[in-house]
Design an enzyme around this catalytic site. Structure first.
Site, PDB file in Angstrom:
ATOM      1  N   ASP A 130       0.801  -1.222   0.000  1.00  0.00           N
ATOM      2  CA  ASP A 130       0.000   0.000   0.000  1.00  0.00           C
ATOM      3  C   ASP A 130       0.833   1.271   0.000  1.00  0.00           C
ATOM      4  O   ASP A 130       0.319   2.362  -0.188  1.00  0.00           O
ATOM      5  CB  ASP A 130      -0.825   0.025   1.292  1.00  0.00           C
ATOM      6  CG  ASP A 130      -2.270  -0.348   1.041  1.00  0.00           C
ATOM      7  OD1 ASP A 130      -2.646  -0.472  -0.121  1.00  0.00           O
ATOM      8  OD2 ASP A 130      -2.998  -0.498   2.028  1.00  0.00           O
TER       9      ASP A 130
HETATM   10  C1  GLC Z   1      -1.734  -3.485   5.397  1.00  0.00           C
HETATM   11  C2  GLC Z   1      -2.962  -3.483   4.522  1.00  0.00           C
HETATM   12  C3  GLC Z   1      -2.798  -4.386   3.347  1.00  0.00           C
HETATM   13  C4  GLC Z   1      -1.518  -4.125   2.646  1.00  0.00           C
HETATM   14  C5  GLC Z   1      -0.339  -4.179   3.599  1.00  0.00           C
HETATM   15  C6  GLC Z   1       0.969  -3.830   2.954  1.00  0.00           C
HETATM   16  O1  GLC Z   1      -1.644  -4.702   6.053  1.00  0.00           O
HETATM   17  O2  GLC Z   1      -4.102  -3.861   5.255  1.00  0.00           O
HETATM   18  O3  GLC Z   1      -3.880  -4.238   2.458  1.00  0.00           O
HETATM   19  O4  GLC Z   1      -1.376  -5.069   1.637  1.00  0.00           O
HETATM   20  O5  GLC Z   1      -0.568  -3.283   4.654  1.00  0.00           O
HETATM   21  O6  GLC Z   1       1.066  -2.492   2.660  1.00  0.00           O
HETATM   22  C1  GLC Z   2      -0.428   2.791   5.778  1.00  0.00           C
HETATM   23  C2  GLC Z   2       0.245   1.549   6.271  1.00  0.00           C
HETATM   24  C3  GLC Z   2      -0.167   0.351   5.483  1.00  0.00           C
HETATM   25  C4  GLC Z   2      -1.661   0.290   5.363  1.00  0.00           C
HETATM   26  C5  GLC Z   2      -2.235   1.610   4.878  1.00  0.00           C
HETATM   27  C6  GLC Z   2      -3.743   1.552   4.880  1.00  0.00           C
HETATM   28  O1  GLC Z   2      -0.001   3.083   4.512  1.00  0.00           O
HETATM   29  O2  GLC Z   2       1.632   1.653   6.245  1.00  0.00           O
HETATM   30  O3  GLC Z   2       0.325  -0.810   6.096  1.00  0.00           O
HETATM   31  O4  GLC Z   2      -2.021  -0.715   4.488  1.00  0.00           O
HETATM   32  O5  GLC Z   2      -1.819   2.651   5.692  1.00  0.00           O
HETATM   33  O6  GLC Z   2      -4.306   2.615   4.240  1.00  0.00           O
END
Ligand code: GLC
Ligand code: GLC
Length: 803
Positions: free
Chosen positions: A483
Site C-alpha cells: 500500500d
Molecule cells: C496493510 C494493509 C494491506 C496491505 C499491507 C501492505 O496490512 O491492510 O492491504 O497489503 O498493509 O502495505
Molecule cells: C499505511 C500503512 C499500510 C496500510 C495503509 C492503509 O499506509 O503503512 O500498512 O495498508 O496505511 O491505508
C-alpha cells in the site's frame, strides 16, 4: 522471557502477570456482537460495525493505557481490588488471565477472597456475559461491596470522540430493577439500545460518569467506590454509564456467583416504545432471562467450546513438536477466524473507525478460513465481488453494515481484482462447489447488473491484461499489495493521503509483483476454465501467462533476484542499480511461488532474499531501507528505516517465501523461515517482541530500527491466513485439489513424520506421513499412484504417505 504459558489441553494462553509489555487481548463473539478484551479486562464492544454501532467507549492513546473497559471492584474492609487488576491496581495475591477461544477467564485472590471472572459472548445472542464468582477462603465472615461498571459510547465512535457540542446534551438512560438501559438517540432515528444488568438485586447504581468518579478521579479512584456508596445519579447528557453496586456476605468457605450482561437490542419501527418515551424492553427481558443463572451461563460456554472443537477438528495435526501443533491446531486457525470477522477494523491498533472491509485483505483472509466455515466464505466472496466495477477494477474497501464500496478511498489498486480469483479458486478446491461461479453478482452493487460470478473473475484477469505498461508488466495504479509503494503519487503536502492522491499520473509505473500474481492466479483460472470445458478461454489465458512470464524474465529479473517495479519514469525499483531499496521481498515470494523461471531462478532469488533481508525474526521487506523521503516512491519512504513497509519484517509476506521454499522443495528453508516468526516459537522472547505470543503481528521492527525485534499491530493481519496456508499447504503439504486431497509435505529433517486429521468435503481423512524406504501413498490399504487421495463418499478415509 515469558509472561505466561500455553495450556494446549484447555486451548488457552495463561498470562501470569498483569504487566505484560503491551495489553494482550482476546476477541469474543463471532456473529453480530463483538468484544475486545485485554488481560486486565480493558477493551470495548460493538455490534457488527465498530464505527457505527460502538456500544462501549474506549480511548485509544489514553493514559494510563487501557483503563475503562469492564470495571469491577471488590471492597473488603479497607481494601479495594479488581479481579483483573485494573482499574483498582491493587497488588493481588494471585492473578491469572486465561485467554481461550471466544472467552477469557480471570482468576485472582486477595486477603483470602478468591474471584473468578469469566467473560464471553455466547453463540446466537447479542450479549456479553460476565460471570463473577467470589469465594471466602478464610475463616472469618466477609462483608463485601462489589461494583461493576460499563461506560456507554454514543454509538458512532467517531462522532462520539469529536462532536462534543452536541454529544454532551443527548445522553439518556432508563433504570429498571438491576438494569441500566442506554437509549441515547433512541428518541429520534435510532431503533437500538444497549443495557447492562446483573442477575441479583442491586444495592444502588450510578449512571452519570462524572458523578460516579467524582472530580479529578480516574476509574481507579472512583468516588462512589471510595465511599462505598452509590449516588443514584441519573445521566442526562454528559457521559452515561452503568455502575451497579452489590452487597454480599460470605461465611467461611461460602461462595456467590453473579452473572452480569451487556446487551444490544434492535426493535422494529412500530414497536420502539412501550409507552410514550419509554423504550420497549421485551427483547432485553428475554435475553436476560436466557442467561439469568450461572448454569445457563455455563451451558453457553460449554456450547462455545463444542463449537470450537468442531471447527478445529477440521484440521489438526500431531507432529511431535508441541509448538507447531499449538500453532496449527489452535492459535493460527483462531486468528484466521478473527481476521475473517474483523478484517482490519477493530484491534488495539485499528480503531474500528477507519477502514471497513478491504477487498484484497478480505480475499486473502479467506485463504485461511475456507476450510472452517465454507458457507460463510461463499457469502463473503459474493459480497466482495459485488463492489467490483464492470471494467474489472474495484473499490478498495466496503462498509460491513451497508456492504457498499467506500467512496473515500475509491479504486485504482491494481492488484485488488486478482485476489478475487485467488479466493474463489481456493473456495472451489475446498468445497467442490462449482455452482458459486454461476451466482448472479452485481457490479458496484447496482441492481440489474448481475452477471455470474465467473464473469467477475474474467474481468479481473482482463483488467490486468489490458493495463500493461512499457515493459509489458502490469500497471501498478495507486499501489499494489504494498500500500505504500505509491509510484504515481508525488505528494508534497503534509497529511495528504498517499493512497488516494495522484499528482503525476504517469501511466507508466509497473509492478513485477502483480505480474507474479497474474502468472499464479492466471494459471489457476486456466485450470478452472479447462475443467468447465472452456478450452479456448483457458488457452488464451495460458498465452497471456506465458507472455507475462517472458516479460518478467526479461525486465523483472535483476541478475540475482526479481526486481520490484518500474517507477513513473520507467526506472527499476528493487534493483542493484538503486542506491537504497535494492531488493524487496514481495516479488521473490510471488514470482517463485508462481514458478517463474523454475527452480533455478527460485533458488537464486531465495538465497538473495535470505542474504540481504534475513534477520532473526524473518525476512525484512526491503534492503537497504530508504534513509530519506522520496516523492517518486511515496509512503514507503515516509517511514523511519526499519519500520513498517520501510524494511521491517512485514509478517504478511514472509509466508509467501515459505511457500516459495516449498515450491522449490527446500524443506529446511521453509522451516527456518516459518519458525522465525511463528508466535509460539518466539514466546520466550516476549520482552523484545512485546505483542501477544499467541497471535501474529503485522510488523516486527527491522535491524535498522532502534527497537529491533519489537512487533506492532497484532491480530488483524493477512499474516494469519498466509501463515496457515504456508504451514498447512506448504510445509505439511495437505492441499485440497479439485479431484481430491493431495499430500505433498515439504518438511525439515528435524520432523520425523506427522499425523493429520482433516475434514474435507464430508469425509474425514486420517493421514499418516512417515519416513521409510517403502515410499509412496497408500489409501485404505491400497497403493495409489501420485500424491493425491482420490475423492470418496466414505465417512472416513485412512491414508499413509511414506517419504
Ligand atoms: C496493510 C494493509 C494491506 C496491505 C499491507 C501492505 O496490512 O491492510 O492491504 O497489503 O498493509 O502495505
Ligand atoms: C499505511 C500503512 C499500510 C496500510 C495503509 C492503509 O499506509 O503503512 O500498512 O495498508 O496505511 O491505508
Amino acid at each position: 522471557m515469558k509472561y505466561g504459558y500455553f495450556d494446549d489441553h484447555a486451548r488457552e494462553y495463561v498470562i501470569t502477570r498483569p504487566d505484560t509489555p503491551l495489553p494482550w487481548i482476546n476477541y469474543l463473539g463471532s456473529e453480530g456482537f463483538f468484544s475486545l478484551i485485554s488481560n486486565t479486562c480493558g477493551g470495548y464492544s460493538f455490534y457488527k460495525d465498530a464505527k457505527l454501532r460502538r456500544i462501549t467507549r474506549f480511548r485509544y492513546n489514553d493514559v494510563p493505557q487501557d483503563c475503562g473497559g469492564r470495571c469491577f471492584w471488590i471492597c473488603d474492609g479497607d481494601s479495594v481490588w479488581s479481579p483483573a487488576f485494573l482499574p483498582a491496581k491493587t497488588p493481588l495475591d494471585l492473578y491469572k488471565c486465561r485467554h481461550g477461544l471466544g472467552y477469557s477467564v480471570f482468576e485472582s485472590s486477595k486477603d483470602k477472597v478468591e474471584a473468578e471472572l469469566t467473560v464471553t459472548v455466547p453463540k446466537g445472542c447479542d450479549i456479553e456475559l460476565q460471570k463473577l464468582t467470589l469465594r471466602n477462603a478464610g475463616g472469618e465472615k466477609k462483608r463485601l461491596t462489589i461494583y461493576a461498571a460499563a461506560e456507554f459510547c454514543l454509538w458512532n465512535a467517531v462522532d462520539d470522540s469529536t462532536n462534543y457540542q452536541r454529544n454532551w446534551n443527548i445522553g439518556e438512560v432508563e433504570i429498571e430493577g438491576s438494569t441500566v438501559y442506554h437509549k441515547t438517540e433512541y428518541r429520534e432515528r435510532r431503533n437500538h439500545y444497549a443495557f447492562y444488568s446483573v442477575n441479583a438485586p442491586i444495592a444502588g447504581y450510578d449512571t452519570d460518569r462524572d458523578t460516579f468518579l467524582g472530580k479529578f478521579n480516574g476509574w481507579g479512584e472512583a468516588a462512589a467506590v471510595r465511599e462505598r456508596t452509590s449516588f443514584m445519579s441519573r445521566a442526562s447528557g454528559w457521559a452515561p454509564i452503568a455502575a451497579l453496586r452489590l452487597e454480599a456476605e460470605l461465611g467461611p468457605g461460602e461462595e456467590k456467583t453473579y452473572v452480569f450482561a451487556l446487551g444490544y437490542v434492535e426493535n422494529e419501527e412500530d414497536k420502539k416504545f412501550s409507552s410514550p418515551g419509554i423504550i420497549n424492553k421485551d427483547k432485553a427481558h428475554a435475553m436476560l432471562e436466557a442467561f439469568s443463572t450461572a448454569e445457563r451461563f455455563d451451558a453457553a460456554v460449554a456450547e462455545l467450546r463444542e463449537y470450537w472443537s468442531g471447527l478445529l477438528s477440521r484440521f489438526s495435526i500431531r507432529s511431535g513438536d508441541e509448538r507447531l501443533d499449538r500453532m496449527v491446531n489452535i492459535w493460527n486457525q483462531y486468528q484466521c477466524m478473527v481476521t475473517f470477522n474483523m478484517s482490519r477494523s477493530a484491534s488495539y491498533y485499528e480503531s474500528g473507525t477507519g477502514r471497513g472491509m478491504g477487498f484484497r485483505d478480505s480475499c486473502q483472509d479467506l485463504l485461511g478460513f475456507v476450510h472452517l466455515i465454507p458457507e460463510r466464505a461463499r457469502e463473503r466472496i459474493i459480497d466482495i465481488a459485488s463492489i467490483q466495477f464492470e471494467d474489472g477494477s474495484t473499490y478498495h474497501q466496503y462498509q460491513p453494515l451497508t456492504k457498499r464500496g467506500n467512496g473515500d478511498i475509491g479504486s485504482g489498486f491494481n492488484d485488488d481484482p486478482l485476489w478475487l480469483v485467488a479466493c474463489t479458486c481456493a473456495y472451489i478446491r475446498e468445497t467442490g462447489d462449482f455452482s458459486i461461479l454461476e451466482e448472479p453478482t452485481p457490479f458496484n452493487n447496482e441492481a440489474g447488473t448481475e452477471t455470474p460470478l465467473i464473469e467477475h473473475l474474467r474481468r479481473s484477469l482482463d483488467f490486468t491484461m489490458t493495463h500493461l505498461g512499457p515493459h509489458g508488466l502490469p500497471l501498478i495504479g495507486r499501489a499494489d499489495w504494498n500500500d505504500c509503494l505509491n509510484l504515481n503519487c508525488f505528494s508534497k503536502t503534509p497529511g495528504e493521503s498517499f493512497q488516494t492522491c495522484s499528482n503525476f499520473e504517469s501511466g507508466k509505473a509497473e509492478s513485477v509483483f502483480i505480474a507474479g500474481m497474474f502468472v499464479k492466479y492466471g494459471t489457476e483460472y486456466a485450470e478452472l476454465a479447462e475443467r468447465l470445458g472452456l478450452g479456448g478461454e483457458a488457452e488464451k489465458l495460458r498465452g497471456a501467462v506465458r507472455d507475462m512470464e517472458a516479460a518478467v524474465l526479461r525486465f523483472g529479473w535483476d541478475g540475482e533476484w526479481f526486481r520490484r517495479a518500474y517507477d513513473a519514469f520507467s526506472r527499476p525499483i528493487g534493483s542493484r542499480e538503486n542506491d537504497e531499496g535494492k531488493i524487496f521481498i514481495e516479488p521473490q515470494g510471488f514470482c517463485v511461488m508462481a514458478g517463474i523461471g523454475g527452480a533455478e531462478y527460485g533458488r537464486r532469488a531465495l538465497a538473495s532474499a535470505e542474504e540481504y533481508l534475513g534477520n532473526e525474526f524473518g525476512l525484512e521487506l526491503l534492503s537497504p531501507c530508504y534513509s530519506e523521503y522520496r516523492e517518486y516512491l511515496g509512503e514507503i519512504s515516509s517511514y523511519p528505516p526499519g519500520y513498517k513497509e520501510n524494511g521491517s519484517v512485514f509478517c504478511h509476506n514472509n509466508p509467501w517465501v515459505t511457500l516459495a521454499y516449498c515450491k522449490i522443495k527446500d524443506g529446511e528453508g521453509a522451516w527456518r523461515l516459518y519458525t522465525r516468526s511463528a508466535p509460539a516459537f518466539i514466546e520466550d522472547r516476549s520482552e523484545i517482541h512485546r505483542t501477544e505470543p499467541y497471535c501474529y503481528s503485522q510488523t516486527i521492527a527491522g535491524r535498522m530500527a532502534q527497537n529491533y525485534g519489537e512487533a506492532k499491530n497484532s491480530w488483524l493481519t493477512g499474516t494469519a491466513a498466509w501463515s496457515f496456508a504456508a504451514v498447512s499447504r506448504g510445509i505439511l503439504g495437505i492441499r485440497p485439489e479439485y479431484d481430491g486431497l493431495t499430500v505433498d509435505p515439504c518438511i525439515p529433517a528435524c520432523i520425523e513424520g506427522f499425523k493429520v486429521s482433516r475434514l474435507f468435503r464430508g469425509t474425514r481423512y486420517e493421514i499418516t506421513v512417515r519416513r521409510g524406504n517403502d515410499k509412496g501413498l497408500t489409501v485404505n490399504g491400497t497403493r495409489v499412484e501420485g500424491n493425491t487421495i482420490p475423492m470418496t463418499d466414505a465417512p472416513v478415509c485412512m491414508a499413509e504417505l511414506v517419504i
